[in-house]
Design an enzyme around this catalytic site. Structure first.
Site, PDB file in Angstrom:
ATOM      1  N   SER A   1      51.953  42.897  53.597  1.00 28.35           N
ATOM      2  CA  SER A   1      51.240  41.770  54.335  1.00 28.35           C
ATOM      3  C   SER A   1      52.310  41.418  55.314  1.00 28.35           C
ATOM      4  O   SER A   1      51.772  41.539  57.047  1.00 28.35           O
ATOM      5  CB  SER A   1      50.522  40.626  53.584  1.00 28.35           C
ATOM      6  OG  SER A   1      49.721  40.702  52.895  1.00 28.35           O
TER       7      SER A   1
ATOM      8  N   LYS B   1      48.080  32.182  42.098  1.00 26.97           N
ATOM      9  CA  LYS B   1      46.987  32.168  43.122  1.00 26.97           C
ATOM     10  C   LYS B   1      46.429  30.950  42.204  1.00 26.97           C
ATOM     11  O   LYS B   1      45.691  30.013  43.164  1.00 26.97           O
ATOM     12  CB  LYS B   1      46.332  33.498  42.615  1.00 26.97           C
ATOM     13  CG  LYS B   1      46.767  34.540  43.774  1.00 26.97           C
ATOM     14  CD  LYS B   1      45.395  35.309  43.637  1.00 26.97           C
ATOM     15  CE  LYS B   1      45.434  37.303  45.005  1.00 26.97           C
ATOM     16  NZ  LYS B   1      44.637  37.766  44.992  1.00 26.97           N
TER      17      LYS B   1
ATOM     18  N   ASP C   1      40.288  36.219  49.490  1.00 23.35           N
ATOM     19  CA  ASP C   1      39.578  37.302  48.875  1.00 23.35           C
ATOM     20  C   ASP C   1      37.785  37.893  48.880  1.00 23.35           C
ATOM     21  O   ASP C   1      37.749  38.936  49.144  1.00 23.35           O
ATOM     22  CB  ASP C   1      39.602  37.660  47.270  1.00 23.35           C
ATOM     23  CG  ASP C   1      41.285  37.567  47.200  1.00 23.35           C
ATOM     24  OD1 ASP C   1      41.330  37.886  48.364  1.00 23.35           O
ATOM     25  OD2 ASP C   1      41.684  37.305  46.226  1.00 23.35           O
TER      26      ASP C   1
ATOM     27  N   ARG D   1      34.567  44.395  29.612  1.00 22.58           N
ATOM     28  CA  ARG D   1      35.429  44.211  27.977  1.00 22.58           C
ATOM     29  C   ARG D   1      35.610  42.963  27.310  1.00 22.58           C
ATOM     30  O   ARG D   1      33.963  43.172  26.313  1.00 22.58           O
ATOM     31  CB  ARG D   1      36.401  44.648  28.049  1.00 22.58           C
ATOM     32  CG  ARG D   1      37.091  45.077  27.129  1.00 22.58           C
ATOM     33  CD  ARG D   1      38.489  45.326  27.371  1.00 22.58           C
ATOM     34  NE  ARG D   1      39.466  44.359  27.939  1.00 22.58           N
ATOM     35  CZ  ARG D   1      41.290  44.444  28.538  1.00 22.58           C
ATOM     36  NH1 ARG D   1      41.293  45.035  27.788  1.00 22.58           N
ATOM     37  NH2 ARG D   1      41.340  42.998  29.241  1.00 22.58           N
TER      38      ARG D   1
ATOM     39  N   TYR E   1      42.919  50.330  46.644  1.00 29.47           N
ATOM     40  CA  TYR E   1      43.405  51.290  46.810  1.00 29.47           C
ATOM     41  C   TYR E   1      44.060  52.048  47.009  1.00 29.47           C
ATOM     42  O   TYR E   1      44.710  52.825  48.233  1.00 29.47           O
ATOM     43  CB  TYR E   1      43.395  50.520  48.525  1.00 29.47           C
ATOM     44  CG  TYR E   1      44.366  48.912  48.945  1.00 29.47           C
ATOM     45  CD1 TYR E   1      44.158  48.542  48.583  1.00 29.47           C
ATOM     46  CD2 TYR E   1      45.027  49.605  49.176  1.00 29.47           C
ATOM     47  CE1 TYR E   1      44.898  47.096  48.611  1.00 29.47           C
ATOM     48  CE2 TYR E   1      46.578  48.156  49.936  1.00 29.47           C
ATOM     49  CZ  TYR E   1      46.447  47.644  48.821  1.00 29.47           C
ATOM     50  OH  TYR E   1      47.269  45.815  48.613  1.00 29.47           O
TER      51      TYR E   1
HETATM   52  P1  NAP Z   1      42.799  40.294  36.318  1.00 31.08           P
HETATM   53  O1  NAP Z   1      41.882  39.010  36.807  1.00 31.08           O
HETATM   54  O2  NAP Z   1      43.333  40.556  35.865  1.00 31.08           O
HETATM   55  O3  NAP Z   1      40.903  40.804  35.810  1.00 31.08           O
HETATM   56  C1  NAP Z   1      41.144  42.056  35.556  1.00 31.08           C
HETATM   57  C2  NAP Z   1      39.212  42.509  34.683  1.00 31.08           C
HETATM   58  O4  NAP Z   1      39.856  43.892  34.144  1.00 31.08           O
HETATM   59  C3  NAP Z   1      39.074  41.910  33.355  1.00 31.08           C
HETATM   60  O5  NAP Z   1      37.860  41.136  33.656  1.00 31.08           O
HETATM   61  C4  NAP Z   1      39.472  42.566  32.947  1.00 31.08           C
HETATM   62  O6  NAP Z   1      38.633  42.537  31.670  1.00 31.08           O
HETATM   63  C5  NAP Z   1      39.611  44.289  33.022  1.00 31.08           C
HETATM   64  N1  NAP Z   1      39.887  44.685  32.833  1.00 31.08           N
HETATM   65  C6  NAP Z   1      41.830  44.756  32.568  1.00 31.08           C
HETATM   66  N2  NAP Z   1      41.719  45.955  31.656  1.00 31.08           N
HETATM   67  C7  NAP Z   1      41.291  46.211  31.189  1.00 31.08           C
HETATM   68  C8  NAP Z   1      40.963  47.982  30.934  1.00 31.08           C
HETATM   69  N3  NAP Z   1      41.851  48.499  30.302  1.00 31.08           N
HETATM   70  N4  NAP Z   1      39.666  48.329  30.116  1.00 31.08           N
HETATM   71  C9  NAP Z   1      38.490  47.237  30.666  1.00 31.08           C
HETATM   72  N5  NAP Z   1      38.396  46.592  31.684  1.00 31.08           N
HETATM   73  C10 NAP Z   1      39.758  45.880  31.949  1.00 31.08           C
HETATM   74  O7  NAP Z   1      42.916  41.162  37.282  1.00 31.08           O
HETATM   75  P2  NAP Z   1      42.361  40.750  39.409  1.00 31.08           P
HETATM   76  O8  NAP Z   1      43.228  39.823  39.897  1.00 31.08           O
HETATM   77  O9  NAP Z   1      41.178  40.566  39.844  1.00 31.08           O
HETATM   78  O10 NAP Z   1      42.333  42.066  39.860  1.00 31.08           O
HETATM   79  C11 NAP Z   1      41.692  43.766  39.378  1.00 31.08           C
HETATM   80  C12 NAP Z   1      42.059  44.859  40.748  1.00 31.08           C
HETATM   81  O11 NAP Z   1      41.728  44.585  41.403  1.00 31.08           O
HETATM   82  C13 NAP Z   1      43.689  44.903  40.399  1.00 31.08           C
HETATM   83  O12 NAP Z   1      43.438  45.861  40.693  1.00 31.08           O
HETATM   84  C14 NAP Z   1      43.879  44.046  41.825  1.00 31.08           C
HETATM   85  O13 NAP Z   1      45.098  45.518  42.691  1.00 31.08           O
HETATM   86  C15 NAP Z   1      42.192  44.462  42.640  1.00 31.08           C
HETATM   87  N6  NAP Z   1      42.724  43.732  44.618  1.00 31.08           N
HETATM   88  C16 NAP Z   1      42.437  44.221  44.916  1.00 31.08           C
HETATM   89  C17 NAP Z   1      41.992  43.647  46.030  1.00 31.08           C
HETATM   90  C18 NAP Z   1      42.223  44.011  47.670  1.00 31.08           C
HETATM   91  O14 NAP Z   1      42.411  43.281  48.435  1.00 31.08           O
HETATM   92  N7  NAP Z   1      41.791  45.165  47.534  1.00 31.08           N
HETATM   93  C19 NAP Z   1      42.288  42.244  45.584  1.00 31.08           C
HETATM   94  C20 NAP Z   1      42.292  41.737  44.756  1.00 31.08           C
HETATM   95  C21 NAP Z   1      42.367  42.649  43.373  1.00 31.08           C
HETATM   96  P3  NAP Z   1      38.498  41.541  30.169  1.00 31.08           P
HETATM   97  O15 NAP Z   1      37.494  40.339  30.626  1.00 31.08           O
HETATM   98  O16 NAP Z   1      38.320  41.922  29.175  1.00 31.08           O
HETATM   99  O17 NAP Z   1      39.861  41.435  30.058  1.00 31.08           O
END
Ligand code: NAP
Length: 282
Positions: free
Chosen positions: A17, A66, A102, A152, A221
């Site tokens: 950023s 956050k 987001d 999951r 990404y």
């Molecule tokens: P988070 O709040 O920790 O949520 C993770 C989600 O993924 C939960 O639903 C979790 O399931 C699931 N998960 C985690 N490990 C898993 C596994 N081994 N098998 C199956 N499901 C699994 O994370 P988040 O903040 O939403 O971020 C998630 C992803 O989005 C990250 O890769 C992050 O880098 C990306 N992201 C990208 C942007 C962008 O601007 N492009 C912005 C924000 C985030 P459970 O509910 O079952 O635990």
């Protein structure tokens, strides 16, 4: 006087950023600077008070602050409040207001790359974490008719749906059941960390039933193209990675802070240069 902006998180050294926003400030000849602040959990409250006291004009918030930042802000906008997470803070005459860009960033990227009116899609969101919630609530606030969550942990999916203040028909499936009816969806959004290190070789779900022509988005990404996206593309899907979401969440924040729409092409170029390599959707 130069205005100060920034991002707070732990870790923060990897953040793209600062380069992205500073390039836009420079291109617009704006007297402003965007700085990464490494803030530990235990000093979040004092740090936010310090930002306010020093007159920092606005800042982004990333992992792990956050949600926990909310109690230290003067105000939170309705969408961020519903999501329960803030990624952008605006200093409005000394009052700190929390927002969440987001979901809007995702929608902007989708509109640019998909080029279709949003409305009647049958949407599948894989995952039910913070990013899924921001996307789900933003889609719901825009009047999308039906969204299925595949996760999951089914209970986390149900909790996400039950707390949404915007009306939208929804159901929750486990990953196996969602893969069986994948051909019913026109838009599939992958929001789990599966596909990122250390899960580079993993798939969030089986995509044998994916229909050719489905729009498949993975918000990761780095890598540019996850295994999930590569396999979806080979089955005839139109694909999009998470770079557009990242750039557009920054662009929406920039406009909230300055009132100016930034040059997203320049932002994308800066981020691509930092990441190196080729970009799947260029
Ligand atoms: P988070 O709040 O920790 O949520 C993770 C989600 O993924 C939960 O639903 C979790 O399931 C699931 N998960 C985690 N490990 C898993 C596994 N081994 N098998 C199956 N499901 C699994 O994370 P988040 O903040 O939403 O971020 C998630 C992803 O989005 C990250 O890769 C992050 O880098 C990306 N992201 C990208 C942007 C962008 O601007 N492009 C912005 C924000 C985030 P459970 O509910 O079952 O635990």
């Amino acid at each position: 006087m130069e205005k100060l902006f920034g991002v707070i998180g732990d870790p923060i050294g990897h953040s793209l950023s600062p380069a992205m926003h500073n390039a836009v400030f420079a291109s617009l000849n704006m007297k402003a600077h965007y700085h990464p602040f490494h803030i530990k959990k235990e000093s979040l409250g004092k740090s936010v008070a310090g930002m306010k006291e020093l007159g920092v004009a606005g800042f982004n918030v990333t992992v792990p602050h956050k949600t926990s930042i909310i109690e230290f802000l003067d105000e939170v906008d309705p969408l961020a409040e519903a999501i329960g997470a803030v990624n952008t803070v605006v200093n409005e005459n000394g009052r700190l207001k929390g927002c969440n860009t987001d979901g809007l960033g995702f929608i902007e990227a989708l509109k640019t790359e998909w080029k279709q009116e949003l409305g009647n899609e049958n949407v599948l969101i894989i995952g039910a974490g913070g990013a899924a919630k921001a996307i789900y609530y933003t889609l719901a606030s825009l009047g999308i008719k039906h969204i299925t969550i595949a996760n999951r942990n089914i209970e986390n999916g149900k909790a996400l749906i039950s707390r949404c203040p915007f009306e939208v028909k929804s159901n929750v499936l486990n990953l196996e059941d969602a893969s069986l009816i994948l051909n019913e969806f026109t838009l599939v959004i992958q929001t789990t960390p599966i596909g990122m290190s250390p899960f580079i070789e993993h798939m969030p779900l089986d995509i044998s039933n994916l229909r050719s022509g489905t729009f498949v988005s993975d918000i990761i990404y780095n890598p540019f193209e996850t295994r999930f996206l590569a396999e979806a593309k080979s089955k005839g899907a139109l694909t999009q990675n998470g770079l557009g979401m990242f750039i557009n969440q920054g662009a929406v924040a920039f406009k909230l802070w300055t009132g100016v729409q930034p040059d997203t092409k320049l932002m994308k170029k800066v981020v691509l240069d930092l990441l190196g390599g080729s970009y799947a959707n260029r």
